[in-house]
Design a protein around this motif. Structure first.
Motif, PDB file in Angstrom:
ATOM      1  N   LEU A  61       8.420   4.163  -1.946  1.00 50.49           N
ATOM      2  CA  LEU A  61       8.393   4.038  -0.496  1.00 50.49           C
ATOM      3  C   LEU A  61       9.783   3.716   0.014  1.00 50.49           C
ATOM      4  CD1 LEU A  61       5.163   1.834  -0.230  1.00 50.49           C
ATOM      5  CD2 LEU A  61       5.324   4.329  -0.069  1.00 50.49           C
ATOM      6  N   ARG A 116       6.090   6.536   5.284  1.00 48.89           N
ATOM      7  CA  ARG A 116       7.017   5.717   4.491  1.00 48.89           C
ATOM      8  C   ARG A 116       7.223   6.282   3.084  1.00 48.89           C
ATOM      9  NH1 ARG A 116       5.698  -0.293   3.955  1.00 48.89           N
ATOM     10  NH2 ARG A 116       7.761  -0.065   3.011  1.00 48.89           N
ATOM     11  N   LEU A 117       6.449   7.281   2.728  1.00 44.25           N
ATOM     12  CA  LEU A 117       6.466   7.801   1.354  1.00 44.25           C
ATOM     13  C   LEU A 117       7.712   8.630   1.107  1.00 44.25           C
ATOM     14  CD1 LEU A 117       4.854   8.028  -1.294  1.00 44.25           C
ATOM     15  CD2 LEU A 117       3.761  10.061  -0.339  1.00 44.25           C
TER      16      LEU A 117
END
Length: 316
Positions: free
Chosen positions: A243, A227-228
């Motif tokens: 994110l 998600r980064l």
């Protein structure tokens, strides 16, 4: 007696000549004053300085004077320079002094192509025409090169040993993406984020000066790396973890790695599942007073629940 002495003359004895009766010319030859010049020359020859001047300094002076007189003529100088140039050309063009090819070790193919473009030599070339120091400086000035050693090895091979910088992060700037190594030194440009999905993205003011800290944050972000989106440097003092779903973790200036580890622990706990909730910001700038900012929809939903619980609304 059988021998008869006829007269008194027969009894006279002829005396031997003495030195006093010698002629004057003989006396001149024995006179030491006539060889005074020779005596002085012999005395000079016994002097070390005079012998050195006569045997060394004088011949050198004669040779130098003759050479200087010969070189004072312009035609002689031109003929000598032409002869030296011909001899040098003949020596430099010999096969054993020819560099026939270039070998590059330790560099990736793009970097090797960059080096070849920086050194456009047409081989074979004489080794006397190759300036190794200047060549090493030119290659070392290239962004992807950490260090380089250039030498000519046996067989007429120009050997280039390269220690290439390894990209560690993608640096997003107003001019596009750049690759930086772990020390924040520029490695080269990047076409797109998809070319290096294995590297974290950094942005913000003076983010290139804090690459080491960003890499530590990246190393502990394994559970949320899918998600980064990247790390943003705020005010050249601290980091925000960006994110997907427009979520952001605002880390403190001190001990940001430990703060991120706490958030990840809460995100991985099934009873909490922090980052799966409808929130936009997890503010940890004050570690003792963390703040969570929810989305507008989640905030409205929360107020409706509270109104229903208070008996002031119907929940519609």
């Amino acid at each position: 007696m059988r021998q008869v002495i006829r007269n008194e003359r027969d009894l006279e004895v002829t005396p031997e000549p003495s030195n006093d009766d010698m002629p004057d010319m003989g006396m001149a030859r024995l006179d030491p004053t006539a060889s005074r010049l020779k005596y002085r020359l012999e005395r000079l020859m016994l002097t070390p300085i005079f012998r050195f001047a006569l045997r060394v300094a004088l011949p050198i002076a004669v040779v130098v004077g003759g050479v200087s007189a010969w070189f004072s003529v312009e035609n002689n100088r031109e003929a000598f320079n032409l002869m030296v140039a011909d001899v040098r050309a003949a020596v430099e063009s010999r096969p054993e002094f020819q560099v026939k090819l270039m070998a590059i070790d330790g560099a990736s193919e793009p970097v090797a192509e960059l080096i070849r473009a920086e050194l456009p030599y047409n081989f074979p070339i004489s080794s006397f025409d190759v300036d190794l120091s200047e060549m090493q400086a030119r290659i070392g000035a290239l962004d992807p090169i950490r260090s380089v050693e250039v030498r000519i090895r046996q067989g007429g091979v120009l050997q280039i040993d390269v220690d290439e910088r390894k990209p560690a992060v993608l640096w997003r700037t107003a001019d596009g993406l750049r690759l930086l190594d772990e020390a924040g030194v520029l490695v080269g440009p990047a076409n797109s984020r998809g070319d290096r999905p294995d590297l974290p993205v950094i942005a913000g003011e003076a983010s290139e000066d804090a690459v080491a800290q960003a890499l530590r944050l990246w190393s502990v972000s394994g559970p949320i790396q899918m998600r980064l989106r990247g790390f943003e440097r705020i005010g050249a003092r601290r980091w925000d973890v960006v994110l997907d779903r427009d979520q952001r973790i605002m880390l403190p200036e001190k001990q940001p790695v430990q703060a991120l580890e706490r958030v990840i622990a809460m995100a991985m706990a099934p009873q909490v599942d922090l980052l799966a909730r409808d929130l936009t910001v997890v503010d940890l700038r004050l570690p003792r007073r963390p703040v969570i900012r929810m989305t507008d929809q989640a905030t409205q939903q929360m107020w409706r629940i509270k109104l229903i619980e208070a008996g002031l609304g119907t929940g519609n």
